[in-house]
Design an enzyme around this catalytic site. Sequence first.
Site, PDB file in Angstrom:
ATOM      1  N   SER B 105       1.017  -1.258  -0.021  1.00  0.00           N
ATOM      2  CA  SER B 105      -0.086   0.012   0.158  1.00  0.00           C
ATOM      3  C   SER B 105       1.015   1.135  -0.141  1.00  0.00           C
ATOM      4  O   SER B 105       2.063   1.074   0.442  1.00  0.00           O
ATOM      5  CB  SER B 105      -1.070   0.127   1.226  1.00  0.00           C
ATOM      6  OG  SER B 105      -0.033  -0.054   2.525  1.00  0.00           O
ATOM      7  N   GLU B 152      -6.095  -5.126 -12.731  1.00  0.00           N
ATOM      8  CA  GLU B 152      -7.581  -5.432 -12.602  1.00  0.00           C
ATOM      9  C   GLU B 152      -7.909  -5.345 -11.012  1.00  0.00           C
ATOM     10  O   GLU B 152      -9.141  -5.021 -10.657  1.00  0.00           O
ATOM     11  CB  GLU B 152      -7.590  -6.895 -13.088  1.00  0.00           C
ATOM     12  CG  GLU B 152      -9.183  -7.493 -12.930  1.00  0.00           C
ATOM     13  CD  GLU B 152      -9.818  -6.776 -13.860  1.00  0.00           C
ATOM     14  OE1 GLU B 152     -10.531  -5.876 -13.485  1.00  0.00           O
ATOM     15  OE2 GLU B 152     -10.247  -7.103 -15.128  1.00  0.00           O
ATOM     16  N   VAL B 155      -9.514  -2.280  -9.003  1.00  0.00           N
ATOM     17  CA  VAL B 155     -10.969  -1.736  -8.857  1.00  0.00           C
ATOM     18  C   VAL B 155     -11.776  -2.646  -9.012  1.00  0.00           C
ATOM     19  O   VAL B 155     -11.814  -3.531  -9.964  1.00  0.00           O
ATOM     20  CB  VAL B 155     -11.210  -0.800 -10.350  1.00  0.00           C
ATOM     21  CG1 VAL B 155     -12.736  -0.229 -10.380  1.00  0.00           C
ATOM     22  CG2 VAL B 155     -10.105   0.222 -10.652  1.00  0.00           C
ATOM     23  N   ALA B 157     -11.746  -5.510  -7.016  1.00  0.00           N
ATOM     24  CA  ALA B 157     -10.953  -6.726  -6.640  1.00  0.00           C
ATOM     25  C   ALA B 157     -10.938  -7.599  -7.903  1.00  0.00           C
ATOM     26  O   ALA B 157     -10.534  -7.370  -8.832  1.00  0.00           O
ATOM     27  CB  ALA B 157     -11.722  -7.247  -5.346  1.00  0.00           C
ATOM     28  N   LEU B 159     -13.675  -8.629  -9.638  1.00  0.00           N
ATOM     29  CA  LEU B 159     -14.502  -8.460 -10.771  1.00  0.00           C
ATOM     30  C   LEU B 159     -13.880  -8.045 -11.828  1.00  0.00           C
ATOM     31  O   LEU B 159     -12.995  -7.299 -11.928  1.00  0.00           O
ATOM     32  CB  LEU B 159     -15.558  -7.412 -10.200  1.00  0.00           C
ATOM     33  CG  LEU B 159     -16.384  -7.824  -8.958  1.00  0.00           C
ATOM     34  CD1 LEU B 159     -17.263  -6.540  -8.657  1.00  0.00           C
ATOM     35  CD2 LEU B 159     -17.053  -8.876  -9.311  1.00  0.00           C
ATOM     36  N   LYS B 228     -10.014   4.959  -7.292  1.00  0.00           N
ATOM     37  CA  LYS B 228     -10.670   3.934  -8.462  1.00  0.00           C
ATOM     38  C   LYS B 228     -11.254   4.850  -9.402  1.00  0.00           C
ATOM     39  O   LYS B 228     -11.216   4.296 -10.546  1.00  0.00           O
ATOM     40  CB  LYS B 228     -11.724   3.161  -7.653  1.00  0.00           C
ATOM     41  CG  LYS B 228     -10.990   1.937  -6.734  1.00  0.00           C
ATOM     42  CD  LYS B 228     -12.000   1.255  -5.833  1.00  0.00           C
ATOM     43  CE  LYS B 228     -11.473   0.540  -4.851  1.00  0.00           C
ATOM     44  NZ  LYS B 228     -12.511  -0.025  -3.756  1.00  0.00           N
ATOM     45  N   GLY B 343     -11.824  -7.900  -0.227  1.00  0.00           N
ATOM     46  CA  GLY B 343     -11.679  -9.292   0.370  1.00  0.00           C
ATOM     47  C   GLY B 343     -10.473  -9.796  -0.424  1.00  0.00           C
ATOM     48  O   GLY B 343     -10.201  -9.778  -1.421  1.00  0.00           O
TER      49      GLY B 343
END
Lengths: 361, 361
Positions: B105, B152, B155, B157, B159, B228, B343
């Site tokens: 991070s 990917e 934004v 996670a 999806l 994002k 998650g």
Amino acid sequence: MTRQIRLVQMGVGTVGRAVIRLVMANRERWRQQCGLEIQYVVLLDTQGGVIDRNGLSDDEMRVALTAKEAGQSVAEAPLGEQTNAANALQPLSDLHDVVVIDCASGDGTAAAHLLALRQGWSCVLSNKAPLALDQQRHYQLHEAGGARLWYEATVGAGLPIISTLRSLLTAGDAVHEITACASGTLGYITSAMMTGTPYSAAVRQAHQLGYTEPDPRDDLSGLDVARKALILARTFGRRIDLGDISVEPLMPTLDSSLGVEEFLANLATADAAFAARVSHAQRAEATLKYIATIPAEGAVTVQLREVPTASQAGSLSGPENIFVFRTREYADNPLTIIGPGAGPAVTAMGVVGDVLQAAAQ
Amino acid sequence: MTRQIRLVQMGVGTVGRAVIRLVMANRERWRQQCGLEIQYVVLLDTQGGVIDRNGLSDDEMRVALTAKEAGQSVAEAPLGEQTNAANALQPLSDLHDVVVIDCASGDGTAAAHLLALRQGWSCVLSNKAPLALDQQRHYQLHEAGGARLWYEATVGAGLPIISTLRSLLTAGDAVHEITACASGTLGYITSAMMTGTPYSAAVRQAHQLGYTEPDPRDDLSGLDVARKALILARTFGRRIDLGDISVEPLMPTLDSSLGVEEFLANLATADAAFAARVSHAQRAEATLKYIATIPAEGAVTVQLREVPTASQAGSLSGPENIFVFRTREYADNPLTIIGPGAGPAVTAMGVVGDVLQAAAQ
């Protein structure tokens, strides 16, 4: 550093023509951004084709498109010749980086796919029928080159359905169940019924708007949805044939020899039964949707079902599709994709997306 | 025919460890199915790393994981050494097929990305901060190898958000507007508020459940969502900086020197104002959602908005994300993706999906 990709396209109907237009509009950009030099070498329909192993010019492509739009076959266009896929492909067998695009309908193109994959070429399909043949043919295709077989546009048109499913599986996830409203046509009809339109009138509207196939029984039989369910099921590894899927047709049992107009005229016999199902759903704060259910094990079904009005599927409007992936990693809250799952422009985008993926392999 | 891929991973927190576990659980399958031999060569955190240009063994990986789980740094693990990214990467400069994974991070890893791309390596990020730096840094990265930069997981996670956006653009579509509820944390809080939980209690619940960052202001400030939005906007070509985005924080203005517990204790001062907004939404048959709006032109905004309860966004539950793509081809009915957007497990799937794509390039 550019890479030359040769396209062979079978099928020059509305989707096929949209693919050609999309390729012609974007190929210069792909050359600059992706280093891909994309060129058509064969354009085929059921009568014949235009063929030039050195590449068809933009003018030649436009002439063929114009002929098709005027209701002629490609063979009747200038430079067109009567031929079939086998004869058209054979002289190209020494070429590399060939992508065979199948925008035809029916399974008559299946032999050409097998030939193409065995030559190391890629295949991109919007045509579902060749992928719905029996398991033996399915495994033949996969042994010949499953990784070079692309079919995003067969399910959900341009929506990222097959790519999402494949990504989940590749990353190590496991499907628990996929549920889908995978027919814009039947979505339109069920939505109209829920707002009070009698079944027979809803079908007639969908037919008049061009949402159904010319013979609406091709949609109402559920076969189109069953093929999509089969393709999804096989993609995540189920060994299954079309005949294994339990399909509830969205139409009454009528004499199959009826013409389209007679068929439409007889549909009102089913209005009362469908109206009763609409009322039942409304009393349960639900809405009727035509839903494919594809679990990891057990019966794959395609049927009219009640779903809660307040659910994602329940809030679908008209011709929209929904695909709900419940997997090991998306167990509590599923991964859901919603959008128009039909139409020449978005289907062409699905095809072209696959062509670019195949070209990047 | 196998291809050897070396992984350098920066960041070994919850997401980083989930990535390592996913790679270790699936690498044998990828070897067999995709011909990819995937091996870690470097594992780094802010203190140091374990490094072996010939590949870290599974045992060495497990030892490093165990150290991290026990609250130690990688440098404190057996074979660990104190170092930084620049020193760890420099001796690898002769290697090919290296993928640098950033699960850290903060933007301290940005220099390493630039170095990696300039060496022809690929970068895969779940870390948003390096992609939210100013435009000059953004274009530096893209000039160094934009096609080898994968993100990917930044934004939504796991999806398929970035991949879908890129596919649309590559196929020739044009974005009109993207709207998104892109924070599971703020989704949870707004959902709780709509069912009657006071704002301060909803924040406290989300904090206790571990849905927020340790300091909930990192979520409530809107910065995470703004990053994002920035990443999406830049992906479709907007020239924009984080400071250009209009952000409404989901918290009252309080003394920024407060500790976390003091901050939480003071939140009730905002309860009445949020309760009034909840009532207003309810009267309009709407629900409050924290929404990022990214049009093709004009102001990018991140704010609390009323959306109709009957809409797709309105029927979101708790921590789910929604991304709605309105484009030239999806103008009437948008392309919508819904699912859990946070998650460790699903974020790791997003990272690993990118690693496999990068490896296939």
